[in-house]
Design an enzyme around this catalytic site. Structure first.
Site, mmCIF file in Angstrom:
data_model
loop_
_atom_site.group_PDB
_atom_site.id
_atom_site.type_symbol
_atom_site.label_atom_id
_atom_site.label_comp_id
_atom_site.label_asym_id
_atom_site.label_seq_id
_atom_site.Cartn_x
_atom_site.Cartn_y
_atom_site.Cartn_z
ATOM 1 N N ARG A 4 0.835 -1.202 0.000
ATOM 2 C CA ARG A 4 0.000 0.000 0.000
ATOM 3 C C ARG A 4 0.874 1.259 0.000
ATOM 4 O O ARG A 4 1.052 1.887 -1.038
ATOM 5 C CB ARG A 4 -0.953 -0.019 1.222
ATOM 6 C CG ARG A 4 -2.069 1.015 1.160
ATOM 7 C CD ARG A 4 -1.675 2.416 1.585
ATOM 8 N NE ARG A 4 -1.215 2.487 2.956
ATOM 9 C CZ ARG A 4 -0.674 3.577 3.500
ATOM 10 N NH1 ARG A 4 -0.513 4.671 2.765
ATOM 11 N NH2 ARG A 4 -0.255 3.589 4.745
ATOM 12 N N ASP A 5 1.453 1.580 1.156
ATOM 13 C CA ASP A 5 2.302 2.771 1.242
ATOM 14 C C ASP A 5 3.456 2.620 0.250
ATOM 15 O O ASP A 5 3.867 3.579 -0.412
ATOM 16 C CB ASP A 5 2.831 2.907 2.677
ATOM 17 C CG ASP A 5 3.098 4.330 3.086
ATOM 18 O OD1 ASP A 5 3.301 5.161 2.196
ATOM 19 O OD2 ASP A 5 3.111 4.622 4.302
ATOM 20 N N HIS A 196 4.540 4.508 12.878
ATOM 21 C CA HIS A 196 4.662 4.416 11.425
ATOM 22 C C HIS A 196 5.725 5.430 11.003
ATOM 23 O O HIS A 196 5.440 6.617 10.849
ATOM 24 C CB HIS A 196 3.286 4.751 10.840
ATOM 25 C CG HIS A 196 3.178 4.773 9.355
ATOM 26 N ND1 HIS A 196 2.491 3.820 8.646
ATOM 27 C CD2 HIS A 196 3.623 5.663 8.422
ATOM 28 C CE1 HIS A 196 2.519 4.112 7.358
ATOM 29 N NE2 HIS A 196 3.201 5.230 7.191
ATOM 30 N N HIS A 198 8.603 6.906 8.440
ATOM 31 C CA HIS A 198 9.253 6.943 7.131
ATOM 32 C C HIS A 198 10.727 7.245 7.383
ATOM 33 O O HIS A 198 11.075 7.905 8.359
ATOM 34 C CB HIS A 198 8.586 7.994 6.232
ATOM 35 C CG HIS A 198 7.268 7.504 5.697
ATOM 36 N ND1 HIS A 198 7.105 7.022 4.426
ATOM 37 C CD2 HIS A 198 6.059 7.387 6.290
ATOM 38 C CE1 HIS A 198 5.858 6.634 4.247
ATOM 39 N NE2 HIS A 198 5.187 6.845 5.365
ATOM 40 N N CYS A 229 4.457 9.079 0.703
ATOM 41 C CA CYS A 229 3.111 9.622 0.521
ATOM 42 C C CYS A 229 3.169 10.592 -0.648
ATOM 43 O O CYS A 229 3.922 11.570 -0.614
ATOM 44 C CB CYS A 229 2.641 10.352 1.781
ATOM 45 S SG CYS A 229 1.047 11.166 1.544
ATOM 46 N N ASN A 238 8.728 3.748 3.967
ATOM 47 C CA ASN A 238 8.648 3.367 5.377
ATOM 48 C C ASN A 238 9.969 2.739 5.836
ATOM 49 O O ASN A 238 10.774 2.299 5.013
ATOM 50 C CB ASN A 238 7.561 2.300 5.576
ATOM 51 C CG ASN A 238 6.178 2.838 5.337
ATOM 52 O OD1 ASN A 238 5.595 2.606 4.296
ATOM 53 N ND2 ASN A 238 5.650 3.563 6.289
HETATM 54 P P1 HMG Z 1 -12.525 14.424 -3.702
HETATM 55 O O1 HMG Z 1 -12.156 14.701 -5.132
HETATM 56 O O2 HMG Z 1 -12.649 15.585 -2.764
HETATM 57 O O3 HMG Z 1 -13.813 13.485 -3.573
HETATM 58 O O4 HMG Z 1 -11.445 13.408 -3.143
HETATM 59 P P2 HMG Z 1 -15.328 13.697 -3.857
HETATM 60 O O5 HMG Z 1 -16.066 13.103 -2.710
HETATM 61 O O6 HMG Z 1 -15.609 15.122 -4.240
HETATM 62 O O7 HMG Z 1 -15.564 12.772 -5.160
HETATM 63 C C1 HMG Z 1 -14.910 13.035 -6.405
HETATM 64 C C2 HMG Z 1 -14.924 11.767 -7.258
HETATM 65 O O8 HMG Z 1 -14.140 10.743 -6.621
HETATM 66 C C3 HMG Z 1 -16.314 11.185 -7.442
HETATM 67 O O9 HMG Z 1 -16.341 10.536 -8.703
HETATM 68 C C4 HMG Z 1 -16.395 10.111 -6.391
HETATM 69 O O10 HMG Z 1 -17.303 9.077 -6.676
HETATM 70 C C5 HMG Z 1 -14.966 9.589 -6.400
HETATM 71 P P3 HMG Z 1 -16.940 11.271 -10.003
HETATM 72 O O11 HMG Z 1 -18.345 11.599 -9.603
HETATM 73 O O12 HMG Z 1 -16.053 12.482 -10.241
HETATM 74 O O13 HMG Z 1 -16.783 10.221 -11.066
HETATM 75 N N1 HMG Z 1 -14.594 8.971 -5.115
HETATM 76 C C6 HMG Z 1 -14.119 7.718 -4.996
HETATM 77 N N2 HMG Z 1 -13.855 6.766 -5.901
HETATM 78 C C7 HMG Z 1 -13.388 5.579 -5.436
HETATM 79 N N3 HMG Z 1 -13.190 5.333 -4.118
HETATM 80 C C8 HMG Z 1 -13.441 6.272 -3.196
HETATM 81 C C9 HMG Z 1 -13.923 7.523 -3.625
HETATM 82 N N4 HMG Z 1 -14.284 8.635 -2.973
HETATM 83 C C10 HMG Z 1 -14.694 9.515 -3.899
HETATM 84 N N5 HMG Z 1 -13.213 5.998 -1.905
HETATM 85 C C11 HMG Z 1 -10.770 11.647 -1.657
HETATM 86 C C12 HMG Z 1 -11.508 12.960 -1.801
HETATM 87 C C13 HMG Z 1 -10.592 11.378 -0.179
HETATM 88 C C14 HMG Z 1 -11.560 10.535 -2.323
HETATM 89 C C15 HMG Z 1 -9.401 11.797 -2.383
HETATM 90 O O14 HMG Z 1 -8.771 12.924 -1.878
HETATM 91 C C16 HMG Z 1 -8.475 10.607 -2.161
HETATM 92 O O15 HMG Z 1 -8.739 9.516 -2.648
HETATM 93 N N6 HMG Z 1 -7.370 10.816 -1.405
HETATM 94 C C17 HMG Z 1 -6.483 9.721 -1.037
HETATM 95 C C18 HMG Z 1 -5.080 10.184 -1.054
HETATM 96 C C19 HMG Z 1 -4.191 9.076 -0.567
HETATM 97 O O16 HMG Z 1 -4.470 7.897 -0.748
HETATM 98 N N7 HMG Z 1 -3.040 9.456 0.044
HETATM 99 C C20 HMG Z 1 -2.083 8.527 0.524
HETATM 100 C C21 HMG Z 1 -2.561 7.749 1.690
HETATM 101 S S1 HMG Z 1 -2.306 8.555 3.247
HETATM 102 C C22 HMG Z 1 -0.686 8.166 3.671
HETATM 103 O O17 HMG Z 1 0.018 7.640 2.873
HETATM 104 C C23 HMG Z 1 -0.212 8.436 5.061
HETATM 105 C C24 HMG Z 1 -0.066 7.160 5.900
HETATM 106 O O18 HMG Z 1 0.819 6.250 5.280
HETATM 107 C C25 HMG Z 1 0.446 7.507 7.291
HETATM 108 C C26 HMG Z 1 1.714 8.378 7.294
HETATM 109 O O19 HMG Z 1 2.668 8.106 6.564
HETATM 110 O O20 HMG Z 1 1.677 9.326 8.079
HETATM 111 C C27 HMG Z 1 -1.394 6.451 6.069
HETATM 112 MG MG MG Z 2 2.974 6.416 5.354
#
Ligand code: HMG
Ligand code: MG
Length: 306
Positions: A4-5, A196, A198, A229, A238
């Site tokens: 994932r990450d 967690h 990095h 990220c 990580n």
């Molecule tokens: P948005 O554009 O604000 O969402 O994104 P929305 O609600 O306005 O919807 C826009 C479109 O996205 C719509 O489709 C929704 O249906 C679709 P359209 O009508 O345009 O065709 N949509 C989805 N599709 C599939 N699955 C879903 C989903 N939700 C909406 N779940 C959203 C908001 C949160 C979805 C977006 O910003 C996003 O996906 N962000 C994820 C970013 C991400 O994955 N970042 C990395 C993970 S975090 C990390 O790595 C940190 C961690 O490791 C810890 C650390 O290191 O500290 C965990």
């Molecule tokens: Mg992370």
């Protein structure tokens, strides 16, 4: 975290088949808890657009807990439909990272994640949580520990079985880790805390050792140190699983993981990604292997001459 990450920030998007091959190698090494993917927007993270297919392909396996990130109810629906037993909600301790990462303020993210966590628990899923940018934000710099503590309290109230504190951009040092854990563990039970790190600045293992001293027993890690990220520019992967396992075994702590097999999984990860990974133990082990092969080749050549 490798699948994932690890994969969410790589330029190369792996085909599902290769992801499953990597998972099999990790399971062969003895891994029991794996974050398989993210049910986030495929527009935001195209590398994990095959989330549903991936979970279905892997299927339930005895003794294995399969988890995935879910940002909202749509993500939860998709994760449940794919058949997962655990989901993880995630939010940031800093406003700018929150907006860049999920297009929400911290207050909005708390509301959405709380709703998702409660709904997931009602549906019988285990729920984990992440709080990002605890050690620092890529856009704002320092993050107030009081803010972190307040968010941790609210997240634990969602009913999470575990909350993983993230050094998203790998800026933490051991002294800061001790200060953060002093404050956070006064507010939430240590049994619920995971760490967690990095490894952007090479301090992840030292920070994990500090956490161990505080009684934390869950550390997120990724094979070969894959990852980062995409909404935290410059963040490296990580803490490498092999580096963590090597340290833990050296301390006499059992992990149930076979380090040699983990190196085989790391070698496969390198081959699939087409680049050298950053894990220190992995590179040392592969260096030894290469030297042993050279010695063997030389001995065979000598024999051929004689
Ligand atoms: P948005 O554009 O604000 O969402 O994104 P929305 O609600 O306005 O919807 C826009 C479109 O996205 C719509 O489709 C929704 O249906 C679709 P359209 O009508 O345009 O065709 N949509 C989805 N599709 C599939 N699955 C879903 C989903 N939700 C909406 N779940 C959203 C908001 C949160 C979805 C977006 O910003 C996003 O996906 N962000 C994820 C970013 C991400 O994955 N970042 C990395 C993970 S975090 C990390 O790595 C940190 C961690 O490791 C810890 C650390 O290191 O500290 C965990
Ligand atoms: Mg992370």
């Amino acid at each position: 975290m490798g699948l994932r990450d690890g994969l969410q920030n790589e330029l190369r998007t792996l085909p599902t088949d290769d992801k499953v091959r990597l998972l099999d190698a990790l399971l062969a090494a003895g891994e029991k808890r794996v974050e398989l993917t993210s049910f986030v927007s495929p527009k935001w993270i195209p590398q994990l657009a095959d989330a549903g297919e991936m979970v279905k392909r892997v299927g339930p396996r005895p003794g294995l807990v399969r988890s995935a990130l879910v940002p909202n109810l749509k993500g939860l629906e998709r994760a449940q439909e794919a058949g997962l037993e655990e989901v993880a909600v995630f939010l940031s301790a800093s406003e700018s990272h929150s907006r860049k990462n999920i297009n929400k303020t911290v207050a909005e993210a708390l509301e959405t994640s709380g709703e998702v966590a409660r709904e997931a628990a009602c549906r019988g899923l285990r729920v984990r949580g992440y709080l990002s940018t605890v050690w620092g934000c890529p856009f704002e710099g320092a993050v107030a520990v009081e803010q972190v503590v307040e968010i941790c309290r609210q997240m634990v109230d969602f009913g999470l079985y575990q909350l993983s504190l993230g050094d998203t951009i790998g800026v933490g040092n051991p002294g800061q880790t001790a200060r953060i854990l002093d404050a956070v563990l006064a507010a939430i039970p240590v049994e619920k805390a995971a760490l967690h790190f990095h490894d952007t600045r090479g301090t992840a293992l030292a920070n994990a050792l500090v956490g161990l001293g505080y009684g934390v027993t869950t550390f997120d890690a990724s094979i070969g140190g894959l990852g980062g990220c995409p909404y935290a520019p410059g963040a490296a992967g990580n803490l490498a699983t092999e580096d963590l396992v090597f340290m833990l075994h050296g301390l006499g702590i059992q992990t149930g993981i076979d380090l040699d097999k983990l190196v085989e999984a790391g070698e496969l990860a390198q081959e699939l990604m087409g680049r050298r990974l950053s894990g220190k133990y992995l590179q040392a082990a592969l260096g030894e292997k290469e030297k042993a092969q050279q010695r063997l080749r030389r001995a065979q050549e000598e024999e051929g001459k004689a």
